[in-house]
Design an enzyme around this catalytic site. Sequence first.
Site, PDB file in Angstrom:
ATOM      1  N   SER A 270     -28.981 -13.518  -2.296  1.00  0.00           N
ATOM      2  CA  SER A 270     -28.543 -13.285  -3.675  1.00  0.00           C
ATOM      3  C   SER A 270     -29.156 -11.994  -4.205  1.00  0.00           C
ATOM      4  O   SER A 270     -30.250 -11.596  -3.791  1.00  0.00           O
ATOM      5  CB  SER A 270     -28.979 -14.452  -4.556  1.00  0.00           C
ATOM      6  OG  SER A 270     -28.458 -15.663  -4.053  1.00  0.00           O
TER       7      SER A 270
HETATM    8  N1  SAH Z   1     -30.688 -18.259  -1.803  1.00  0.00           N
HETATM    9  C1  SAH Z   1     -30.505 -17.833  -0.440  1.00  0.00           C
HETATM   10  C2  SAH Z   1     -29.147 -18.148   0.150  1.00  0.00           C
HETATM   11  C3  SAH Z   1     -27.933 -17.852  -0.646  1.00  0.00           C
HETATM   12  S1  SAH Z   1     -26.443 -18.131   0.291  1.00  0.00           S
HETATM   13  C4  SAH Z   1     -30.784 -16.372  -0.269  1.00  0.00           C
HETATM   14  O1  SAH Z   1     -30.861 -15.645  -1.262  1.00  0.00           O
HETATM   15  O2  SAH Z   1     -30.939 -15.967   0.874  1.00  0.00           O
HETATM   16  C5  SAH Z   1     -26.236 -19.904   0.161  1.00  0.00           C
HETATM   17  C6  SAH Z   1     -26.973 -20.693   1.202  1.00  0.00           C
HETATM   18  O3  SAH Z   1     -26.652 -22.077   0.993  1.00  0.00           O
HETATM   19  C7  SAH Z   1     -26.582 -20.360   2.636  1.00  0.00           C
HETATM   20  O4  SAH Z   1     -27.712 -20.125   3.401  1.00  0.00           O
HETATM   21  C8  SAH Z   1     -25.817 -21.612   3.087  1.00  0.00           C
HETATM   22  O5  SAH Z   1     -25.924 -21.866   4.480  1.00  0.00           O
HETATM   23  C9  SAH Z   1     -26.488 -22.698   2.260  1.00  0.00           C
HETATM   24  N2  SAH Z   1     -25.723 -23.918   2.070  1.00  0.00           N
HETATM   25  C10 SAH Z   1     -24.390 -24.058   1.802  1.00  0.00           C
HETATM   26  N3  SAH Z   1     -24.058 -25.353   1.687  1.00  0.00           N
HETATM   27  C11 SAH Z   1     -25.202 -26.071   1.882  1.00  0.00           C
HETATM   28  C12 SAH Z   1     -25.505 -27.463   1.900  1.00  0.00           C
HETATM   29  N4  SAH Z   1     -24.583 -28.407   1.701  1.00  0.00           N
HETATM   30  N5  SAH Z   1     -26.795 -27.830   2.114  1.00  0.00           N
HETATM   31  C13 SAH Z   1     -27.756 -26.912   2.334  1.00  0.00           C
HETATM   32  N6  SAH Z   1     -27.532 -25.572   2.338  1.00  0.00           N
HETATM   33  C14 SAH Z   1     -26.264 -25.158   2.115  1.00  0.00           C
END
Ligand code: SAH
Length: 202
Positions: free
Chosen positions: A51
């Site tokens: 993000s």
């Molecule tokens: N805040 C993090 C990731 C943002 S992207 C950063 O800044 O790096 C969103 C993340 O949510 C991704 O890594 C994706 O794999 C995860 N995600 C999506 N659905 C999910 C779920 N049901 N449970 C756990 N993680 C999930």
Amino acid sequence: MIERLRTLGIADEVILSVMSAVPRHIFVEEALASRAYEDVSLPINYGQTISSPWIVARMSELLRANSDLGKVLEIGTGCGYQTAILAQIAQKVYSIERVGPLLTRTRIRLQELQIRNVHMRHADGLRGLAEAAPFDGIIMTAVTTHVPILLLEQLVVGGRMVFPKGTQKQNLCIIERNSQGYTETILEEVNFVPLLSGVVKK
Ligand code: SAH
């Protein structure tokens, strides 16, 4: 980066100081490190993104609501940058990620930064983490079309959940739990990758 966040309206000095102390470039691939302090989201593999600094600051500020947090649950660990910020503003962070290989790298990064108050779990975050509940705050960094009731039930009374919600148009959303039930506040438009179900092992 910090001055820009201030200009963009981030007012919580605790968040600004924590974000100035945590190096952001180590959370992205080396080829993108020079762009780590720009206000953009960047790819982190597996179709996911880190993000933007503004979103991390904004969600952290909304979650903190000007007071220190006890236990926090994060859904969507990704590269762990948001997790590292949460680790400085909460006593204990539980973070759930569905993509196993992302989590493996993130564990190494947080160890290198000597962050020890984060417990990471490879699972589908939509079910939350009943054994560690209730949480003072829950943050979700992937967008959902529905309010995740199971997660709200894991909030303490007085706790809040911050997450993006929507279909074509997404907005940040805060849900606060009080003794009568829940209140929802819809905020600015945002752009997140979708929340998916199930786990990815390799
Ligand atoms: N805040 C993090 C990731 C943002 S992207 C950063 O800044 O790096 C969103 C993340 O949510 C991704 O890594 C994706 O794999 C995860 N995600 C999506 N659905 C999910 C779920 N049901 N449970 C756990 N993680 C999930």
